[in-house]
Design an enzyme around this catalytic site. Structure first.
Site, PDB file in Angstrom:
ATOM      1  N   LYS A  72      44.197  53.189  35.589  1.00 39.80           N
ATOM      2  CA  LYS A  72      45.118  52.313  34.850  1.00 39.80           C
ATOM      3  C   LYS A  72      46.169  51.715  35.777  1.00 39.80           C
ATOM      4  CE  LYS A  72      44.094  52.053  30.445  1.00 39.80           C
ATOM      5  NZ  LYS A  72      43.883  50.766  29.766  1.00 39.80           N
ATOM      6  N   THR A 117      49.819  52.134  30.593  1.00 40.57           N
ATOM      7  CA  THR A 117      50.065  53.401  29.895  1.00 40.57           C
ATOM      8  C   THR A 117      51.158  54.239  30.548  1.00 40.57           C
ATOM      9  OG1 THR A 117      49.114  55.596  29.495  1.00 40.57           O
ATOM     10  CG2 THR A 117      48.046  54.270  31.170  1.00 40.57           C
ATOM     11  N   TYR A 125      42.063  58.855  35.110  1.00 39.87           N
ATOM     12  CA  TYR A 125      42.378  57.803  34.125  1.00 39.87           C
ATOM     13  C   TYR A 125      43.657  57.067  34.526  1.00 39.87           C
ATOM     14  CZ  TYR A 125      44.443  55.853  29.843  1.00 39.87           C
ATOM     15  OH  TYR A 125      45.059  55.027  28.924  1.00 39.87           O
ATOM     16  N   HIS A 168      50.438  56.473  21.103  1.00 39.74           N
ATOM     17  CA  HIS A 168      50.603  55.989  19.731  1.00 39.74           C
ATOM     18  C   HIS A 168      49.383  56.375  18.914  1.00 39.74           C
ATOM     19  CE1 HIS A 168      49.331  52.767  22.463  1.00 39.74           C
ATOM     20  NE2 HIS A 168      48.516  52.394  21.496  1.00 39.74           N
ATOM     21  N   GLN A 175      37.780  53.516  29.094  1.00 39.28           N
ATOM     22  CA  GLN A 175      37.508  54.935  28.863  1.00 39.28           C
ATOM     23  C   GLN A 175      38.914  55.511  28.775  1.00 39.28           C
ATOM     24  OE1 GLN A 175      37.504  58.207  28.312  1.00 39.28           O
ATOM     25  NE2 GLN A 175      37.794  58.530  30.497  1.00 39.28           N
ATOM     26  N   GLY A 205      38.031  50.115  18.909  1.00 36.19           N
ATOM     27  CA  GLY A 205      38.985  51.212  19.107  1.00 36.19           C
ATOM     28  C   GLY A 205      40.172  51.124  18.146  1.00 36.19           C
ATOM     29  N   GLU A 232      50.885  57.260  31.025  1.00 32.65           N
ATOM     30  CA  GLU A 232      50.220  58.220  31.915  1.00 32.65           C
ATOM     31  C   GLU A 232      50.423  57.842  33.377  1.00 32.65           C
ATOM     32  OE1 GLU A 232      47.751  61.003  32.167  1.00 32.65           O
ATOM     33  OE2 GLU A 232      48.977  61.521  30.455  1.00 32.65           O
TER      34      GLU A 232
HETATM   35  P1  NAP Z   1      40.184  53.777  22.033  1.00 30.08           P
HETATM   36  O1  NAP Z   1      40.355  53.990  20.561  1.00 30.08           O
HETATM   37  O2  NAP Z   1      39.584  54.854  22.851  1.00 30.08           O
HETATM   38  O3  NAP Z   1      39.319  52.431  22.229  1.00 30.08           O
HETATM   39  C1  NAP Z   1      38.763  52.088  23.474  1.00 30.08           C
HETATM   40  C2  NAP Z   1      37.857  50.875  23.291  1.00 30.08           C
HETATM   41  O4  NAP Z   1      37.257  50.533  24.558  1.00 30.08           O
HETATM   42  C3  NAP Z   1      36.696  51.115  22.310  1.00 30.08           C
HETATM   43  O5  NAP Z   1      36.516  49.963  21.535  1.00 30.08           O
HETATM   44  C4  NAP Z   1      35.533  51.322  23.257  1.00 30.08           C
HETATM   45  O6  NAP Z   1      34.286  51.014  22.691  1.00 30.08           O
HETATM   46  C5  NAP Z   1      35.865  50.295  24.332  1.00 30.08           C
HETATM   47  N1  NAP Z   1      35.078  50.470  25.555  1.00 30.08           N
HETATM   48  C6  NAP Z   1      35.008  51.565  26.349  1.00 30.08           C
HETATM   49  N2  NAP Z   1      34.154  51.347  27.374  1.00 30.08           N
HETATM   50  C7  NAP Z   1      33.670  50.078  27.212  1.00 30.08           C
HETATM   51  C8  NAP Z   1      32.739  49.280  27.926  1.00 30.08           C
HETATM   52  N3  NAP Z   1      32.125  49.718  29.043  1.00 30.08           N
HETATM   53  N4  NAP Z   1      32.467  48.008  27.481  1.00 30.08           N
HETATM   54  C9  NAP Z   1      33.063  47.544  26.360  1.00 30.08           C
HETATM   55  N5  NAP Z   1      33.937  48.271  25.632  1.00 30.08           N
HETATM   56  C10 NAP Z   1      34.239  49.523  26.058  1.00 30.08           C
HETATM   57  O7  NAP Z   1      41.592  53.404  22.701  1.00 30.08           O
HETATM   58  P2  NAP Z   1      42.958  52.909  21.994  1.00 30.08           P
HETATM   59  O8  NAP Z   1      43.752  54.108  21.625  1.00 30.08           O
HETATM   60  O9  NAP Z   1      42.643  51.858  21.013  1.00 30.08           O
HETATM   61  O10 NAP Z   1      43.707  52.274  23.255  1.00 30.08           O
HETATM   62  C11 NAP Z   1      43.541  50.888  23.601  1.00 30.08           C
HETATM   63  C12 NAP Z   1      43.908  50.696  25.070  1.00 30.08           C
HETATM   64  O11 NAP Z   1      45.272  51.090  25.277  1.00 30.08           O
HETATM   65  C13 NAP Z   1      43.098  51.540  26.048  1.00 30.08           C
HETATM   66  O12 NAP Z   1      42.949  50.783  27.228  1.00 30.08           O
HETATM   67  C14 NAP Z   1      43.957  52.757  26.315  1.00 30.08           C
HETATM   68  O13 NAP Z   1      43.656  53.313  27.573  1.00 30.08           O
HETATM   69  C15 NAP Z   1      45.337  52.119  26.281  1.00 30.08           C
HETATM   70  N6  NAP Z   1      46.434  53.006  25.865  1.00 30.08           N
HETATM   71  C16 NAP Z   1      46.354  53.715  24.707  1.00 30.08           C
HETATM   72  C17 NAP Z   1      47.421  54.500  24.315  1.00 30.08           C
HETATM   73  C18 NAP Z   1      47.374  55.312  23.044  1.00 30.08           C
HETATM   74  O14 NAP Z   1      48.202  56.215  22.900  1.00 30.08           O
HETATM   75  N7  NAP Z   1      46.493  54.998  22.106  1.00 30.08           N
HETATM   76  C19 NAP Z   1      48.592  54.545  25.099  1.00 30.08           C
HETATM   77  C20 NAP Z   1      48.646  53.774  26.261  1.00 30.08           C
HETATM   78  C21 NAP Z   1      47.570  52.989  26.623  1.00 30.08           C
HETATM   79  P3  NAP Z   1      33.421  52.144  21.900  1.00 30.08           P
HETATM   80  O15 NAP Z   1      33.997  52.190  20.511  1.00 30.08           O
HETATM   81  O16 NAP Z   1      32.053  51.608  21.973  1.00 30.08           O
HETATM   82  O17 NAP Z   1      33.610  53.446  22.635  1.00 30.08           O
HETATM   83  N1  GDD Z   2      43.082  66.053  23.481  1.00 31.96           N
HETATM   84  C1  GDD Z   2      43.596  67.292  23.493  1.00 31.96           C
HETATM   85  N2  GDD Z   2      42.903  68.325  22.930  1.00 31.96           N
HETATM   86  N3  GDD Z   2      44.808  67.469  24.056  1.00 31.96           N
HETATM   87  C2  GDD Z   2      45.338  68.708  24.021  1.00 31.96           C
HETATM   88  C3  GDD Z   2      44.680  69.796  23.452  1.00 31.96           C
HETATM   89  C4  GDD Z   2      43.389  69.599  22.884  1.00 31.96           C
HETATM   90  O1  GDD Z   2      42.745  70.507  22.367  1.00 31.96           O
HETATM   91  N4  GDD Z   2      45.486  70.884  23.571  1.00 31.96           N
HETATM   92  C5  GDD Z   2      46.597  70.481  24.187  1.00 31.96           C
HETATM   93  N5  GDD Z   2      46.508  69.162  24.481  1.00 31.96           N
HETATM   94  C6  GDD Z   2      47.523  68.379  25.203  1.00 31.96           C
HETATM   95  C7  GDD Z   2      46.974  67.597  26.398  1.00 31.96           C
HETATM   96  O2  GDD Z   2      46.783  68.481  27.506  1.00 31.96           O
HETATM   97  C8  GDD Z   2      48.094  66.603  26.599  1.00 31.96           C
HETATM   98  O3  GDD Z   2      49.130  67.180  27.330  1.00 31.96           O
HETATM   99  C9  GDD Z   2      48.581  66.325  25.171  1.00 31.96           C
HETATM  100  O4  GDD Z   2      48.037  67.367  24.355  1.00 31.96           O
HETATM  101  C10 GDD Z   2      48.138  64.976  24.608  1.00 31.96           C
HETATM  102  O5  GDD Z   2      46.760  64.845  24.815  1.00 31.96           O
HETATM  103  P1  GDD Z   2      45.932  63.603  24.194  1.00 31.96           P
HETATM  104  O6  GDD Z   2      46.193  63.511  22.745  1.00 31.96           O
HETATM  105  O7  GDD Z   2      44.519  63.751  24.636  1.00 31.96           O
HETATM  106  O8  GDD Z   2      46.643  62.329  24.820  1.00 31.96           O
HETATM  107  P2  GDD Z   2      47.093  62.010  26.333  1.00 31.96           P
HETATM  108  O9  GDD Z   2      48.588  62.074  26.372  1.00 31.96           O
HETATM  109  O10 GDD Z   2      46.321  62.795  27.304  1.00 31.96           O
HETATM  110  O11 GDD Z   2      46.619  60.494  26.476  1.00 31.96           O
HETATM  111  C11 GDD Z   2      46.850  59.533  25.433  1.00 31.96           C
HETATM  112  O12 GDD Z   2      48.073  58.873  25.659  1.00 31.96           O
HETATM  113  C12 GDD Z   2      48.129  58.088  26.872  1.00 31.96           C
HETATM  114  C13 GDD Z   2      49.544  57.472  26.940  1.00 31.96           C
HETATM  115  O13 GDD Z   2      50.450  58.409  27.455  1.00 31.96           O
HETATM  116  C14 GDD Z   2      45.662  58.556  25.436  1.00 31.96           C
HETATM  117  O14 GDD Z   2      45.772  57.717  24.315  1.00 31.96           O
HETATM  118  C15 GDD Z   2      45.665  57.703  26.691  1.00 31.96           C
HETATM  119  O15 GDD Z   2      44.647  56.683  26.574  1.00 31.96           O
HETATM  120  C16 GDD Z   2      47.047  57.035  26.824  1.00 31.96           C
HETATM  121  O16 GDD Z   2      47.092  56.233  27.987  1.00 31.96           O
END
Ligand code: NAP
Ligand code: GDD
Length: 351
Positions: free
Chosen positions: A154, A125, A150, A180, A83, A11, A127
């Site tokens: 979490k 998160t 989700y 991020h 997920q 990821g 969220e």
């Molecule tokens: P991501 O790009 O969606 O990566 C998720 C990872 O989890 C991928 O490597 C995925 O593997 C793996 N995974 C999912 N199901 C699995 C399973 N059953 N067994 C083993 N691996 C599995 O997420 P990210 O943005 O790097 O985020 C990292 C973590 O931080 C996540 O827990 C996310 O919920 C949390 N988080 C993210 C944000 C953000 O804004 N990015 C903010 C707050 C918290 P595959 O590649 O095979 O799908």
């Molecule tokens: N993905 C998506 N696609 N989001 C949309 C769209 C669209 O076409 N149109 C509007 N949005 C709005 C979503 O409804 C949400 O309010 C916002 O854009 C951000 O959506 P995402 O980029 O999917 O991120 P997220 O905020 O739902 O979740 C991400 O951030 C969380 C931390 O606050 C993910 O990275 C989560 O894993 C993480 O925990």
């Protein structure tokens, strides 16, 4: 040499964190799940694919976790796999609960039962805060009111981590990370989706962009800086919970505006609001107060909203230009784990 086990190595955060730990001379192990088309493109694009010790396994499977821990003997475990797409959690709430929620207990149980000293990072998160905080900058003391399967999963992971910290003296820290983003963000998330569509529009490959709720506000930071905070949490003298954010909030519409500014165009010509992308519930606004992380971890965000938009749209345009010149995208090239960096953990062969 310290060793670290990262779940979710394929990821966005897994890849950046692996790069950071390698630069600090860690031996890095990554848990990945076997799928029919390998997806190591992020590790390849950061040029670290050959440096990671890959361990195959699924987080829903306790044996996989024990196997990975045995094989890596980690000083630090970064539990990032989940997920992670909020929208998908409405479609698959039970699968999300399993992997995003319960797998945290599997990891913590393994650490407890195997009597390990490994420090654990849990990927919490923003969220989890959910609703009713329209203008507040959220900190570690604010109440959680999740609004998606989700976020509920979490939050379970967050509380079970606190229980193992307080009840069993396990060093487990939770980052409460706000959104991020980066050039290697998953395509389904709104920032990358917009950056990609804007790049295609600028090159004449697309003429529409379909979005859902563009009034939603998020606190968007830059992913490579956020993985630094994860590492600092495990280097800190005690386990704790930390908000990691920028303390700025912007609407999806603003992201769209700035992305189109980059190509000197107007989003109104291309935007269609599409109900398919509107969620049953959507957190209206998020903004985080990172002052505890600043004071205790000496962590602050550097890259701000407008620069993140520029970085992402700029990179996407470069990629599409390369593609039009006949180059492949890195994710078009399947790369199976090779004998050099695949640990022999199949069928119980550990190490
Ligand atoms: P991501 O790009 O969606 O990566 C998720 C990872 O989890 C991928 O490597 C995925 O593997 C793996 N995974 C999912 N199901 C699995 C399973 N059953 N067994 C083993 N691996 C599995 O997420 P990210 O943005 O790097 O985020 C990292 C973590 O931080 C996540 O827990 C996310 O919920 C949390 N988080 C993210 C944000 C953000 O804004 N990015 C903010 C707050 C918290 P595959 O590649 O095979 O799908
Ligand atoms: N993905 C998506 N696609 N989001 C949309 C769209 C669209 O076409 N149109 C509007 N949005 C709005 C979503 O409804 C949400 O309010 C916002 O854009 C951000 O959506 P995402 O980029 O999917 O991120 P997220 O905020 O739902 O979740 C991400 O951030 C969380 C931390 O606050 C993910 O990275 C989560 O894993 C993480 O925990």
């Amino acid at each position: 040499m310290k060793s670290a086990l990262i779940t979710g190595i394929t990821g966005q955060d897994g890849a950046y964190l692996a790069k950071l730990l390698l630069s600090e001379n860690y031996k890095v192990y990554g848990l990945y799940r076997r799928i029919s088309t390998p997806n190591f493109w992020r590790l390849q694009s950061l040029d670290i694919y050959d440096k990671i010790n890959l361990i195959s396994g699924d987080l829903n499977d306790m044996s996989s976790i024990i196997n990975a821990i045995n094989a890596s003997n980690p000083d630090e475990i970064y539990h990032l796999a989940a997920q992670s797409f909020v929208e998908a959690s409405f479609e698959s709430p039970l699968a999300t609960a399993e992997v995003t929620g319960l797998s945290t207990t599997r990891i913590l149980e393994a650490v407890k039962l195997m009597k390990l000293d490994s420090k654990v990072y849990y990927a919490g998160t923003s969220e989890m805060y959910g609703s009713s905080y329209l203008n507040k900058s959220l900190n570690e003391s604010d109440v959680f009111q999740p609004m998606s399967p989700y976020a509920a999963a979490k939050l379970y992971g967050y509380w079970i981590s606190r229980i193992y910290r307080d009840g069993y003296n396990i060093f487990v820290s939770s980052g409460i990370l706000f959104n991020h983003e980066s050039e290697i963000r998953g395509m389904e998330f709104v920032t990358r989706k917009i950056a990609n569509q804007v790049a295609k529009i600028s090159l004449g490959l697309e003429n529409k962009i379909y979005l859902g709720n563009i009034e939603a506000k998020r606190d968007w930071g830059y992913a490579p800086e956020y993985v630094e905070a994860m590492h600092k949490m495990l280097e800190y003298n005690k386990p704790d919970d930390f908000v990691i954010a920028t303390d700025e909030t912007h609407t999806v519409k603003e992201f769209l505006e700035y992305a189109f500014d980059y190509i000197n165009d107007d989003y109104n010509k291309y935007l269609e609001i599409d109900k398919r992308f509107v969620r049953p519930l959507d957190v209206p606004a998020l903004k985080g107060d990172y002052s505890k992380a600043k004071e205790e971890l000496n962590w602050s965000p550097k890259t701000r909203f407008k620069d993140i938009v520029k970085i992402m749209v700029g990179e996407e345009i470069k990629r599409w230009k390369k593609y039009l010149n006949g180059d492949q995208f890195p994710w078009d090239v399947p790369n199976y784990p090779n004998e050099n960096n695949l640990l022999k953990t199949y069928r119980g062969h550990v190490k």
